[in-house]
Scaffold this motif. Sequence first.
Motif, PDB file in Angstrom:
ATOM      1  N   VAL A 173      21.763  -5.377   8.553  1.00 28.63           N
ATOM      2  CA  VAL A 173      21.692  -4.383   9.620  1.00 28.63           C
ATOM      3  C   VAL A 173      22.814  -4.677  10.614  1.00 28.63           C
ATOM      4  O   VAL A 173      23.473  -5.720  10.550  1.00 28.63           O
ATOM      5  CB  VAL A 173      20.322  -4.388  10.325  1.00 28.63           C
ATOM      6  CG1 VAL A 173      19.229  -3.881   9.380  1.00 28.63           C
ATOM      7  CG2 VAL A 173      19.955  -5.774  10.839  1.00 28.63           C
ATOM      8  N   ARG A 174      23.047  -3.748  11.537  1.00 26.62           N
ATOM      9  CA  ARG A 174      24.190  -3.859  12.440  1.00 26.62           C
ATOM     10  C   ARG A 174      24.020  -5.018  13.410  1.00 26.62           C
ATOM     11  O   ARG A 174      22.929  -5.245  13.951  1.00 26.62           O
ATOM     12  CB  ARG A 174      24.378  -2.557  13.219  1.00 26.62           C
ATOM     13  CG  ARG A 174      25.674  -2.522  14.050  1.00 26.62           C
ATOM     14  CD  ARG A 174      25.977  -1.113  14.541  1.00 26.62           C
ATOM     15  NE  ARG A 174      25.139  -0.720  15.668  1.00 26.62           N
ATOM     16  CZ  ARG A 174      25.449  -0.956  16.950  1.00 26.62           C
ATOM     17  NH1 ARG A 174      26.565  -1.604  17.262  1.00 26.62           N
ATOM     18  NH2 ARG A 174      24.642  -0.538  17.909  1.00 26.62           N
TER      19      ARG A 174
ATOM     20  N   TYR B 174      20.574  -5.083  15.669  1.00 18.66           N
ATOM     21  CA  TYR B 174      20.022  -3.732  15.790  1.00 18.66           C
ATOM     22  C   TYR B 174      19.153  -3.459  14.559  1.00 18.66           C
ATOM     23  O   TYR B 174      19.642  -3.061  13.502  1.00 18.66           O
ATOM     24  CB  TYR B 174      21.151  -2.729  15.926  1.00 18.66           C
ATOM     25  CG  TYR B 174      22.014  -3.006  17.144  1.00 18.66           C
ATOM     26  CD1 TYR B 174      21.727  -2.417  18.377  1.00 18.66           C
ATOM     27  CD2 TYR B 174      23.080  -3.899  17.071  1.00 18.66           C
ATOM     28  CE1 TYR B 174      22.494  -2.706  19.492  1.00 18.66           C
ATOM     29  CE2 TYR B 174      23.851  -4.195  18.185  1.00 18.66           C
ATOM     30  CZ  TYR B 174      23.559  -3.596  19.393  1.00 18.66           C
ATOM     31  OH  TYR B 174      24.319  -3.883  20.516  1.00 18.66           O
TER      32      TYR B 174
ATOM     33  N   ASP C 284      17.046  -1.325  13.544  1.00 21.13           N
ATOM     34  CA  ASP C 284      16.815  -0.010  12.948  1.00 21.13           C
ATOM     35  C   ASP C 284      18.116   0.685  12.551  1.00 21.13           C
ATOM     36  O   ASP C 284      18.134   1.888  12.295  1.00 21.13           O
ATOM     37  CB  ASP C 284      16.019   0.886  13.900  1.00 21.13           C
ATOM     38  CG  ASP C 284      16.667   1.029  15.269  1.00 21.13           C
ATOM     39  OD1 ASP C 284      17.660   0.309  15.558  1.00 21.13           O
ATOM     40  OD2 ASP C 284      16.185   1.853  16.073  1.00 21.13           O
ATOM     41  N   GLU C 285      19.230  -0.073  12.472  1.00 21.37           N
ATOM     42  CA  GLU C 285      20.516   0.509  12.092  1.00 21.37           C
ATOM     43  C   GLU C 285      21.129  -0.292  10.946  1.00 21.37           C
ATOM     44  O   GLU C 285      21.499  -1.452  11.124  1.00 21.37           O
ATOM     45  CB  GLU C 285      21.488   0.523  13.277  1.00 21.37           C
ATOM     46  CG  GLU C 285      20.999   1.331  14.473  1.00 21.37           C
ATOM     47  CD  GLU C 285      21.988   1.291  15.622  1.00 21.37           C
ATOM     48  OE1 GLU C 285      23.220   1.340  15.337  1.00 21.37           O
ATOM     49  OE2 GLU C 285      21.550   1.183  16.786  1.00 21.37           O
TER      50      GLU C 285
ATOM     51  N   ASP D  42      23.810  -1.699   8.327  1.00 16.50           N
ATOM     52  CA  ASP D  42      25.199  -2.088   8.529  1.00 16.50           C
ATOM     53  C   ASP D  42      26.138  -1.114   7.805  1.00 16.50           C
ATOM     54  O   ASP D  42      26.027  -0.888   6.601  1.00 16.50           O
ATOM     55  CB  ASP D  42      25.416  -3.505   8.002  1.00 16.50           C
ATOM     56  CG  ASP D  42      26.784  -4.066   8.320  1.00 16.50           C
ATOM     57  OD1 ASP D  42      27.581  -3.378   8.983  1.00 16.50           O
ATOM     58  OD2 ASP D  42      27.055  -5.209   7.903  1.00 16.50           O
ATOM     59  N   ASP D  43      27.092  -0.585   8.546  1.00 16.99           N
ATOM     60  CA  ASP D  43      28.056   0.365   7.974  1.00 16.99           C
ATOM     61  C   ASP D  43      28.937  -0.287   6.911  1.00 16.99           C
ATOM     62  O   ASP D  43      29.533   0.417   6.086  1.00 16.99           O
ATOM     63  CB  ASP D  43      28.921   0.946   9.099  1.00 16.99           C
ATOM     64  CG  ASP D  43      29.910   1.978   8.583  1.00 16.99           C
ATOM     65  OD1 ASP D  43      29.456   3.024   8.086  1.00 16.99           O
ATOM     66  OD2 ASP D  43      31.135   1.733   8.662  1.00 16.99           O
TER      67      ASP D  43
ATOM     68  N   GLU E 131      15.980  -1.957  19.130  1.00 16.67           N
ATOM     69  CA  GLU E 131      15.510  -0.815  18.353  1.00 16.67           C
ATOM     70  C   GLU E 131      15.667   0.427  19.228  1.00 16.67           C
ATOM     71  O   GLU E 131      15.327   0.407  20.411  1.00 16.67           O
ATOM     72  CB  GLU E 131      14.052  -0.984  17.930  1.00 16.67           C
ATOM     73  CG  GLU E 131      13.825  -2.116  16.929  1.00 16.67           C
ATOM     74  CD  GLU E 131      12.375  -2.247  16.510  1.00 16.67           C
ATOM     75  OE1 GLU E 131      11.728  -1.196  16.249  1.00 16.67           O
ATOM     76  OE2 GLU E 131      11.863  -3.391  16.451  1.00 16.67           O
ATOM     77  N   LYS E 132      16.212   1.485  18.643  1.00 19.56           N
ATOM     78  CA  LYS E 132      16.502   2.731  19.375  1.00 19.56           C
ATOM     79  C   LYS E 132      17.360   2.454  20.599  1.00 19.56           C
ATOM     80  O   LYS E 132      17.211   3.100  21.656  1.00 19.56           O
ATOM     81  CB  LYS E 132      15.207   3.445  19.776  1.00 19.56           C
ATOM     82  CG  LYS E 132      14.375   3.887  18.577  1.00 19.56           C
ATOM     83  CD  LYS E 132      13.104   4.609  19.018  1.00 19.56           C
ATOM     84  CE  LYS E 132      12.306   5.052  17.802  1.00 19.56           C
ATOM     85  NZ  LYS E 132      11.042   5.731  18.183  1.00 19.56           N
TER      86      LYS E 132
ATOM     87  N   THR F 131      14.437  -1.179   7.328  1.00 23.56           N
ATOM     88  CA  THR F 131      15.582  -0.307   7.593  1.00 23.56           C
ATOM     89  C   THR F 131      16.463  -0.156   6.355  1.00 23.56           C
ATOM     90  O   THR F 131      16.924   0.940   6.022  1.00 23.56           O
ATOM     91  CB  THR F 131      16.412  -0.876   8.763  1.00 23.56           C
ATOM     92  OG1 THR F 131      15.637  -0.805   9.953  1.00 23.56           O
ATOM     93  CG2 THR F 131      17.711  -0.105   8.947  1.00 23.56           C
TER      94      THR F 131
ATOM     95  N   THR G 174      16.986   3.385   4.465  1.00 25.29           N
ATOM     96  CA  THR G 174      18.340   3.919   4.301  1.00 25.29           C
ATOM     97  C   THR G 174      18.608   4.269   2.847  1.00 25.29           C
ATOM     98  O   THR G 174      19.150   5.341   2.536  1.00 25.29           O
ATOM     99  CB  THR G 174      19.371   2.900   4.805  1.00 25.29           C
ATOM    100  OG1 THR G 174      19.107   2.590   6.178  1.00 25.29           O
ATOM    101  CG2 THR G 174      20.787   3.437   4.666  1.00 25.29           C
TER     102      THR G 174
END
Length: 427
Positions: free
Chosen positions: A191-192, A210, A212-213, A215-216, A244-245, A274, A278
């Motif tokens: 995750v990010r 983060y 809930d995000e 990792d790009d 989160e959020k 997450t 995703t």
Amino acid sequence: MKANPIQLPTTNGNLHKPPITTKHFILPIITLTLLITIHLYLGNFSGLRLIGPATPAAEEDIKCNVFQGSWVFDDKKETYYTNDTKCVIDDRQNCMKYGRPDTDFMKWRWKPNDCELPEFDAVEFLEVVRGKSLAFVGDSVGRNQMQSLVCMLASEAYPIDVSYTNDTRFRRWTFPTYNFTLVAIWSPLLVRTRDSNPGNFTRNSIMNLYLDEADDAWTSQIENLDIVIFSAGQWFFRPFMYYEKGEIVGCHFCNQENITDLTVYYAYQMAYRTIFTTLLNLHNFTGLAFLRTFSPQHFENGDYNNGGNCVRTRPFMKQEMRLDGYKLQMYSTQVNEFKAAQKEGEKKGLKLRLLDTSDAMIMRPDGHPNHYGHPASDNKSFPDCVHWCMPGPVDTWNEFLLEMLKMEGEGFIERAPQRNTTKLNLR
């Protein structure tokens, strides 16, 4: 009615006719009765398999769990590669280069309880993945497995490095003869994350996580990949601020007032939730996704920074060691999230599989570099009881992987059909 007597020859050839009385029939009648009784007994009770071996079940009806078993010493076992093979072995896992004196740790093979785990066949693996791409997404232990696979395949086809960067955490190899691409994507927490103070990063500096995000680093590439192996673990134990959020929901080892101290298990659960959410919501990923389970470390006599080490030279037996404590909790946390996602994935046509290596590796305290991952003159380096020597027990992970890919059968990845893209949320 009177029965006619039976005439018996005499020694002199004359006949006499002695009458046969009742006593002459007793023995034959008893014998016949016993034979009939035994026949009926065996006929009635043969279903209980009291006589003779049980009939074995058909082989095709027996399914073997290759992840449950024990380590067996095999003095004739040869390694798939050496530290001279033309492949990339990180110095920190190149135990023989830096003088590890014992070699028995390379002589143990994994024996499942109910079957055999075949040796790795580089040609067979490359044929299975012909025309496909495979990515390892995660931390340095995931890179450990990836480098093992590259070396195991190098015996058949020389890998060509076509990486677009000099960053060793992001690598790309091709095997042109098989049109196969192998990718390493660095994403240690999946995750990010963001360093709170990038200019002063240490093992104990606080990072922002983060939960809930995704990792790009991997979400930006996954739709172009066929097989993806996710893994992450040890990084979650460092200090974090959890978001989160976009809002702080707690922390781990931050020691700040008015911020809830949350456990590492909470972050681990939310991160994997997450990741799987995703995956379930990606429109164009039609491949095969693996979760490689938690890889245990084996520090004894202290932690990495206060005298801990891993000096054992043989595996534990099953009765000596099993997953427990925090290692079991980490394993159970990710597997529970996996099972929930797999159930939803079946509805959407997403293939999720479990590469369940934890039980096997909890028994291998002998397989780590310890101090043989750096020159003896480098006395500032900590012992490494997290990563795995190459060659070594980490090669078994790729034996597992090949067996799992073979179980998928022919055409296990189809690009054409689009999956159900109804949005799902596992939270």
